[in-house]
Design a protein around this motif. Structure first.
Motif, mmCIF file in Angstrom:
data_model
loop_
_atom_site.group_PDB
_atom_site.id
_atom_site.type_symbol
_atom_site.label_atom_id
_atom_site.label_comp_id
_atom_site.label_asym_id
_atom_site.label_seq_id
_atom_site.Cartn_x
_atom_site.Cartn_y
_atom_site.Cartn_z
ATOM 1 N N ALA A 111 0.617 -1.295 -0.274
ATOM 2 C CA ALA A 111 -0.051 -0.178 -0.196
ATOM 3 C C ALA A 111 0.742 1.189 -0.301
ATOM 4 C CB ALA A 111 -1.217 0.006 1.030
ATOM 5 N N PRO A 112 0.588 2.862 -0.490
ATOM 6 C CA PRO A 112 1.159 3.952 -0.617
ATOM 7 C C PRO A 112 1.417 4.162 0.599
ATOM 8 C CG PRO A 112 -1.111 3.889 -2.044
ATOM 9 C CD PRO A 112 -0.609 2.578 -0.917
ATOM 10 N N TYR A 113 0.404 4.404 1.400
ATOM 11 C CA TYR A 113 1.108 4.362 3.455
ATOM 12 C C TYR A 113 0.564 3.226 3.980
ATOM 13 C CZ TYR A 113 -3.694 5.982 4.366
ATOM 14 O OH TYR A 113 -5.125 6.119 4.505
ATOM 15 N N ARG A 114 1.732 2.796 4.865
ATOM 16 C CA ARG A 114 1.811 1.939 6.251
ATOM 17 C C ARG A 114 2.510 2.353 7.311
ATOM 18 N NH1 ARG A 114 4.089 1.157 1.890
ATOM 19 N NH2 ARG A 114 6.332 0.110 2.191
ATOM 20 N N SER A 115 2.521 1.186 7.831
ATOM 21 C CA SER A 115 3.404 0.685 8.966
ATOM 22 C C SER A 115 4.112 -0.495 9.516
ATOM 23 C CB SER A 115 2.779 1.887 10.381
ATOM 24 O OG SER A 115 1.752 1.247 11.330
ATOM 25 N N PHE A 116 4.803 -0.459 9.785
ATOM 26 C CA PHE A 116 5.135 -2.495 10.216
ATOM 27 C C PHE A 116 5.916 -2.040 11.153
ATOM 28 C CE2 PHE A 116 8.153 -0.956 7.223
ATOM 29 C CZ PHE A 116 9.346 -1.754 7.483
ATOM 30 N N GLU A 117 6.047 -3.137 11.849
ATOM 31 C CA GLU A 117 7.424 -3.429 12.921
ATOM 32 C C GLU A 117 8.369 -4.371 12.799
ATOM 33 O OE1 GLU A 117 6.448 -2.581 16.628
ATOM 34 O OE2 GLU A 117 4.326 -1.494 15.718
ATOM 35 N N TRP A 118 9.653 -4.338 12.701
ATOM 36 C CA TRP A 118 10.607 -4.586 12.597
ATOM 37 C C TRP A 118 11.593 -4.958 14.122
ATOM 38 C CZ3 TRP A 118 11.292 -7.326 8.275
ATOM 39 C CH2 TRP A 118 13.250 -8.671 7.978
ATOM 40 N N SER A 119 11.658 -6.359 14.545
ATOM 41 C CA SER A 119 12.754 -6.470 16.279
ATOM 42 C C SER A 119 12.009 -5.017 16.819
ATOM 43 C CB SER A 119 14.109 -6.289 15.010
ATOM 44 O OG SER A 119 14.501 -7.364 14.355
ATOM 45 N N GLY A 120 10.805 -4.728 17.121
ATOM 46 C CA GLY A 120 11.169 -4.170 17.599
ATOM 47 C C GLY A 120 10.781 -2.452 17.481
ATOM 48 N N MET A 121 11.184 -2.505 16.639
ATOM 49 C CA MET A 121 10.980 -0.666 16.475
ATOM 50 C C MET A 121 10.304 -0.488 15.292
ATOM 51 S SD MET A 121 14.270 0.639 14.188
ATOM 52 C CE MET A 121 14.005 2.811 13.797
ATOM 53 N N HIS A 122 8.959 0.234 15.328
ATOM 54 C CA HIS A 122 7.380 0.888 14.417
ATOM 55 C C HIS A 122 8.113 1.767 13.087
ATOM 56 C CE1 HIS A 122 3.948 0.756 13.645
ATOM 57 N NE2 HIS A 122 3.991 2.482 13.650
ATOM 58 N N PHE A 123 8.115 1.521 12.116
ATOM 59 C CA PHE A 123 8.874 1.770 10.969
ATOM 60 C C PHE A 123 7.347 2.621 10.190
ATOM 61 C CE2 PHE A 123 12.462 -0.557 10.866
ATOM 62 C CZ PHE A 123 13.579 0.028 10.870
ATOM 63 N N VAL A 124 7.137 3.767 9.667
ATOM 64 C CA VAL A 124 5.785 4.416 9.031
ATOM 65 C C VAL A 124 6.425 5.009 7.803
ATOM 66 C CG1 VAL A 124 4.056 5.724 9.900
ATOM 67 C CG2 VAL A 124 5.432 4.973 11.738
ATOM 68 N N ILE A 125 5.076 4.794 6.923
ATOM 69 C CA ILE A 125 5.727 4.736 4.869
ATOM 70 C C ILE A 125 4.676 5.140 5.401
ATOM 71 C CG2 ILE A 125 5.865 4.189 3.226
ATOM 72 C CD1 ILE A 125 8.302 2.766 4.830
ATOM 73 N N VAL A 126 4.592 6.933 4.512
ATOM 74 C CA VAL A 126 4.159 8.362 4.411
ATOM 75 C C VAL A 126 3.753 7.937 2.677
ATOM 76 C CG1 VAL A 126 3.736 10.234 4.503
ATOM 77 C CG2 VAL A 126 4.286 9.058 6.513
ATOM 78 N N ASP A 127 2.661 8.504 2.076
ATOM 79 C CA ASP A 127 2.380 8.598 1.219
ATOM 80 C C ASP A 127 2.579 10.225 0.560
ATOM 81 O OD1 ASP A 127 2.168 9.095 -1.495
ATOM 82 O OD2 ASP A 127 -0.023 8.241 -1.541
ATOM 83 N N ASN A 128 3.665 10.993 0.567
ATOM 84 C CA ASN A 128 2.748 12.539 0.306
ATOM 85 C C ASN A 128 3.892 12.305 -1.201
ATOM 86 O OD1 ASN A 128 6.176 12.421 0.536
ATOM 87 N ND2 ASN A 128 6.258 13.791 1.650
ATOM 88 N N ALA A 129 3.323 11.919 -2.193
ATOM 89 C CA ALA A 129 3.860 11.523 -3.512
ATOM 90 C C ALA A 129 3.023 12.932 -3.836
ATOM 91 C CB ALA A 129 3.280 10.126 -4.332
ATOM 92 N N ILE A 130 1.657 12.774 -3.567
ATOM 93 C CA ILE A 130 1.506 14.374 -4.386
ATOM 94 C C ILE A 130 1.286 15.097 -3.539
ATOM 95 C CG2 ILE A 130 -1.026 14.626 -5.274
ATOM 96 C CD1 ILE A 130 -1.263 11.757 -6.634
ATOM 97 N N ALA A 131 0.954 15.415 -2.306
ATOM 98 C CA ALA A 131 1.113 16.278 -0.915
ATOM 99 C C ALA A 131 2.125 16.925 -1.263
ATOM 100 C CB ALA A 131 1.049 15.923 -0.066
#
Length: 198
Positions: A111-131
């Protein structure tokens, strides 16, 4: 311009409700656009693979032309050298409208924006391609981002997005709602591309 950064998350205490962060290495690559040099792109990805990161993330502009299927084919084929999982962040060359947002999801499987966990760290992907600012991000994504960050306060958080659009206001000493949100939420790092000045 193509670039690479290597990061390492170290083990550190987090609140009891959060899993501990274990040591892992991630690589960040971005901006294959502006007359892409695919020889350089493949060379960079081969160098990334030689470093054996646990995770690879992009900061957008994987495709030079969101509407050209062969450009997507070329860019994605080069990533097959990577044995680590890869998380894609959309850039303004990847998504130019709603139709190309669907192409992004179809081609990357993400998905263009989402979040996920990796080894206890929180990663956030923001979709600001158009904004072009916090205010022009779709309201649904703003609401989601605020809730997602609030749910992970106290946990190490890294945000990935293409355009560093808060930087101009911050550089001028003006308030910026996105920057303020990141500070309030304890975001540790924000990785961006777009300006080709890494």
């Amino acid at each position: 311009m193509i670039w690479l950064a290597i990061g390492c998350a170290r083990q550190e205490p987090v609140p009891a409700a959060q899993p501990p962060v274990t040591t892992f290495r991630f690589a960040v690559v971005g901006d294959r656009t502006d007359e892409p040099n695919d020889v350089a792109w493949r060379r960079i990805l081969t160098q990334v693979e030689a470093l054996r990161p646990d995770l690879v993330l992009t900061v957008g502009d994987l495709a030079d032309d969101a509407l050209d299927p062969t450009d997507w084919d070329t860019a994605l084929a080069a990533t097959e050298v990577l044995t680590a999982p890869i998380e894609f962040t959309p850039g303004n060359h990847d998504i130019v409208d709603e139709a190309t947002a669907e192409v992004f999801t179809d081609r990357t499987g993400q998905a263009p924006y989402r979040s996920f966990e990796w080894s206890g760290m929180h990663f956030v992907i923001v979709d600001n391609a158009i904004a072009e600012s916090w205010e022009t991000l779709p309201e649904g994504q703003r609401t989601w981002l605020e809730a997602d960050l609030a749910a992970h306060v106290g946990q190490p958080i890294a945000v990935f997005m293409h355009k560093p659009f808060w930087a101009t206001r911050a550089a001028l000493g003006k308030p910026d709602p996105m920057h303020d949100l990141f500070v309030r939420s304890g975001v540790r790092a924000v990785f961006t591309g777009h300006w080709h000045n890494h």
